[in-house]
Design an enzyme around this catalytic site. Structure first.
Site, mmCIF file in Angstrom:
data_model
loop_
_atom_site.group_PDB
_atom_site.id
_atom_site.type_symbol
_atom_site.label_atom_id
_atom_site.label_comp_id
_atom_site.label_asym_id
_atom_site.label_seq_id
_atom_site.Cartn_x
_atom_site.Cartn_y
_atom_site.Cartn_z
ATOM 1 N N CYS A 1 0.915 -1.276 0.241
ATOM 2 C CA CYS A 1 0.218 0.152 -0.110
ATOM 3 C C CYS A 1 0.891 1.171 0.031
ATOM 4 O O CYS A 1 0.506 2.310 -0.294
ATOM 5 C CB CYS A 1 -1.004 -0.140 1.198
ATOM 6 S SG CYS A 1 -2.075 -1.336 1.284
ATOM 7 N N HIS B 1 -3.881 7.160 1.909
ATOM 8 C CA HIS B 1 -4.012 5.712 1.539
ATOM 9 C C HIS B 1 -5.397 5.356 1.960
ATOM 10 O O HIS B 1 -5.837 5.678 3.145
ATOM 11 C CB HIS B 1 -2.955 4.768 1.982
ATOM 12 C CG HIS B 1 -3.353 3.332 1.678
ATOM 13 N ND1 HIS B 1 -3.538 2.808 0.509
ATOM 14 C CD2 HIS B 1 -3.396 2.155 2.672
ATOM 15 C CE1 HIS B 1 -4.132 1.576 0.723
ATOM 16 N NE2 HIS B 1 -3.763 0.929 1.763
ATOM 17 N N ASN C 1 -10.264 -0.753 -0.962
ATOM 18 C CA ASN C 1 -8.689 -0.429 -1.027
ATOM 19 C C ASN C 1 -8.126 -1.061 -2.098
ATOM 20 O O ASN C 1 -7.855 -2.252 -2.394
ATOM 21 C CB ASN C 1 -8.073 -1.376 0.201
ATOM 22 C CG ASN C 1 -6.639 -1.146 0.557
ATOM 23 O OD1 ASN C 1 -6.049 -0.799 -0.264
ATOM 24 N ND2 ASN C 1 -6.093 -1.700 1.626
HETATM 25 O O1 UT7 Z 1 -3.962 -1.100 2.984
HETATM 26 C C1 UT7 Z 1 -3.478 -2.495 3.740
HETATM 27 C C2 UT7 Z 1 -3.415 -2.166 5.012
HETATM 28 N N1 UT7 Z 1 -4.762 -2.917 5.632
HETATM 29 C C3 UT7 Z 1 -5.242 -2.175 6.638
HETATM 30 O O2 UT7 Z 1 -5.136 -1.205 6.666
HETATM 31 C C4 UT7 Z 1 -6.551 -2.856 7.203
HETATM 32 C C5 UT7 Z 1 -6.486 -2.704 8.675
HETATM 33 N N2 UT7 Z 1 -7.676 -3.508 9.371
HETATM 34 C C6 UT7 Z 1 -9.024 -3.236 9.170
HETATM 35 O O3 UT7 Z 1 -9.172 -2.201 8.323
HETATM 36 C C7 UT7 Z 1 -9.826 -3.858 9.966
HETATM 37 O O4 UT7 Z 1 -9.209 -4.653 10.960
HETATM 38 C C8 UT7 Z 1 -10.788 -4.433 9.288
HETATM 39 C C9 UT7 Z 1 -11.770 -4.128 8.566
HETATM 40 C C10 UT7 Z 1 -9.966 -5.689 8.561
HETATM 41 C C11 UT7 Z 1 -11.764 -5.723 10.410
HETATM 42 O O5 UT7 Z 1 -12.366 -4.855 11.100
HETATM 43 P P1 UT7 Z 1 -12.283 -4.909 12.663
HETATM 44 O O6 UT7 Z 1 -13.311 -3.942 13.260
HETATM 45 O O7 UT7 Z 1 -10.987 -5.171 13.266
HETATM 46 O O8 UT7 Z 1 -12.943 -6.629 12.638
HETATM 47 P P2 UT7 Z 1 -12.402 -7.679 13.538
HETATM 48 O O9 UT7 Z 1 -11.506 -8.471 12.534
HETATM 49 O O10 UT7 Z 1 -11.902 -7.408 14.854
HETATM 50 O O11 UT7 Z 1 -13.861 -8.760 13.695
HETATM 51 C C12 UT7 Z 1 -14.820 -8.239 14.447
HETATM 52 C C13 UT7 Z 1 -15.964 -9.105 14.168
HETATM 53 C C14 UT7 Z 1 -15.619 -10.593 14.311
HETATM 54 O O12 UT7 Z 1 -16.527 -11.272 14.874
HETATM 55 P P3 UT7 Z 1 -16.774 -11.753 16.526
HETATM 56 O O13 UT7 Z 1 -15.364 -12.351 16.580
HETATM 57 O O14 UT7 Z 1 -16.654 -10.432 16.991
HETATM 58 O O15 UT7 Z 1 -17.992 -12.619 16.634
HETATM 59 C C15 UT7 Z 1 -15.390 -11.134 12.785
HETATM 60 O O16 UT7 Z 1 -15.762 -12.470 12.722
HETATM 61 O O17 UT7 Z 1 -16.486 -9.181 12.955
HETATM 62 C C16 UT7 Z 1 -16.616 -10.257 12.183
HETATM 63 N N3 UT7 Z 1 -16.387 -9.852 10.824
HETATM 64 C C17 UT7 Z 1 -17.256 -9.714 9.915
HETATM 65 N N4 UT7 Z 1 -18.520 -9.624 9.910
HETATM 66 C C18 UT7 Z 1 -19.168 -9.463 8.884
HETATM 67 C C19 UT7 Z 1 -15.002 -10.059 10.262
HETATM 68 N N5 UT7 Z 1 -15.285 -9.351 8.900
HETATM 69 C C20 UT7 Z 1 -16.487 -9.506 8.654
HETATM 70 C C21 UT7 Z 1 -17.314 -9.374 7.362
HETATM 71 N N6 UT7 Z 1 -18.890 -9.050 8.013
HETATM 72 N N7 UT7 Z 1 -16.931 -8.953 6.410
#
Ligand code: UT7
Length: 336
Positions: A120, A261, A291
């Site tokens: 990125c 970004h 992204n």
């Molecule tokens: O450009 C490259 C660099 N990349 C980044 O900068 C990405 C940085 N990270 C992020 O943007 C975020 O961490 C994500 C968008 C990837 C994830 O968001 P989050 O708020 O950190 O969610 P999480 O991974 O902590 O998951 C929270 C919950 C989980 O469920 P439980 O365990 O709380 O029941 C996940 O299983 O959300 C669930 N979850 C989803 N639910 C619905 C994860 N992905 C999804 C989804 N739809 N697509």
């Protein structure tokens, strides 16, 4: 006695062109593919839709379309280019470089070039690399393209990654500025390789060449520890932005535009808040494109132009954090 060596001239961005493939992948489409919903995606990422290629369309195709638009905007021919740098993590193939493929497809007969891999952060890294060739006087016209077909390395059964990424490209032309009122001012780049395991694609390189096993184990897809990347990105983006402003004698309030970004709307908002920026000074288009990795910053520059938010002389801050970890911030004065 040491003496500060002044570059011959600042490099400036003299033209911009972007391209996204026409096919849309909406949150509603993804709801039919994995266990997710529009509300979660919008609240957690800010994304509504993203563009993805049809089968057979590669990174070089997007790059060439963006390059043609930049050349047309500047009114120059492909043969006027001295070098082409492609920032990408999804080259058409491991070799030859996508830069070679783009040079040929464009007919940029006089240009040499190479690909730059920094995920990125690759666009800001390539922008600075190109800048060096202009500021040393080695080249007159350098094209820097950020282009990625992320859909080629995404597992569309993994809801944690497939909702985030899209495909797209943006190209800029770098040339010498007439004076110091426009052009590149400063940059800070950092790498923290200890973050390598938080966002990576394990298969397809020399460590894990393609086999039936690597395919079965989904090693040719993006693997991400979203939480770890998120925390690093929020901290590092703000830190680099504050540092580059401070060491050039600026405050957040001096900025005309922040063009970050686009990885997650919450990362952008947290950084903008730290810098004390009002919403109208921050470009966010992640809702439309997702992204696109190396494509995000030029696509966001295009959005700023489209919305009439950039004029000659404006103080602009670019910033990125990505896989590696890689991070970068660039301060410039908009040149056209
Ligand atoms: O450009 C490259 C660099 N990349 C980044 O900068 C990405 C940085 N990270 C992020 O943007 C975020 O961490 C994500 C968008 C990837 C994830 O968001 P989050 O708020 O950190 O969610 P999480 O991974 O902590 O998951 C929270 C919950 C989980 O469920 P439980 O365990 O709380 O029941 C996940 O299983 O959300 C669930 N979850 C989803 N639910 C619905 C994860 N992905 C999804 C989804 N739809 N697509």
């Amino acid at each position: 006695m040491s003496q500060t060596v002044r570059p011959r001239a600042r490099a400036k961005i003299s033209a911009l062109g972007t391209y996204v493939p026409p096919r849309l992948l909406t949150n509603a489409d993804l709801e039919k593919m994995v266990e997710t919903n529009d509300q979660w995606i919008q609240e957690r990422t800010g994304i509504r839709e993203r563009h993805i290629v049809e089968k057979g369309v590669a990174t070089s195709d997007l790059a060439v379309e963006a390059a043609k638009k930049a050349l047309a905007k500047r009114g120059i021919a492909p043969t006027d280019l001295d070098a082409i740098m492609i920032a990408t993590v999804t080259p058409d193939m491991l070799f030859p470089s996508t830069a070679c493929l783009v040079q040929h497809k464009l007919g940029a007969k006089g240009a040499w070039g190479f690909d730059l891999s920094a995920a990125c952060s690759a666009f800001v890294y390539a922008l600075q690399t190109g800048t060096q060739f202009i500021e040393t006087g080695a080249h007159k016209k350098v094209m820097v393209i950020g282009a990625d077909v992320m859909s080629s390395i995404i597992d569309y059964t993994d809801r944690a990654t497939c909702v985030i990424f899209g495909d797209g490209a943006g190209a800029v032309i770098l040339e010498a500025a007439e004076d110091d009122s426009t052009g590149m001012i400063d940059f800070i780049h950092e790498v923290d390789g200890s973050g390598g395991c938080s966002l990576y694609m394990p298969g397809g390189g020399s460590l894990n060449p393609a086999t039936h096993e690597t395919v079965d184990k989904k090693m040719h897809f993006v693997h991400q520890d979203g939480g770890a990347v998120f925390k690093y990105a929020v901290r590092k983006m703000a830190e680099l932005c504050e540092k580059i402003l401070q060491r050039n004698g600026f405050k957040g309030s001096d900025l005309n535009m922040f063009i970050p970004h686009q990885a997650n709307r919450r990362i952008i908002s947290a950084t903008a808040e730290r810098l004390g920026l009002s919403e109208d000074k921050v470009i966010i288009n992640i809702d439309r494109y997702g992204n696109t990795t190396a494509g995000t910053i030029p696509l966001a520059m295009h959005t700023a132009m489209e919305e009439g938010k950039l004029k000659k002389g404006d103080l602009v801050l670019l910033a990125s954090v990505g896989a590696g970890f890689t991070a970068g911030a660039t301060l410039l004065r908009w040149a056209y």
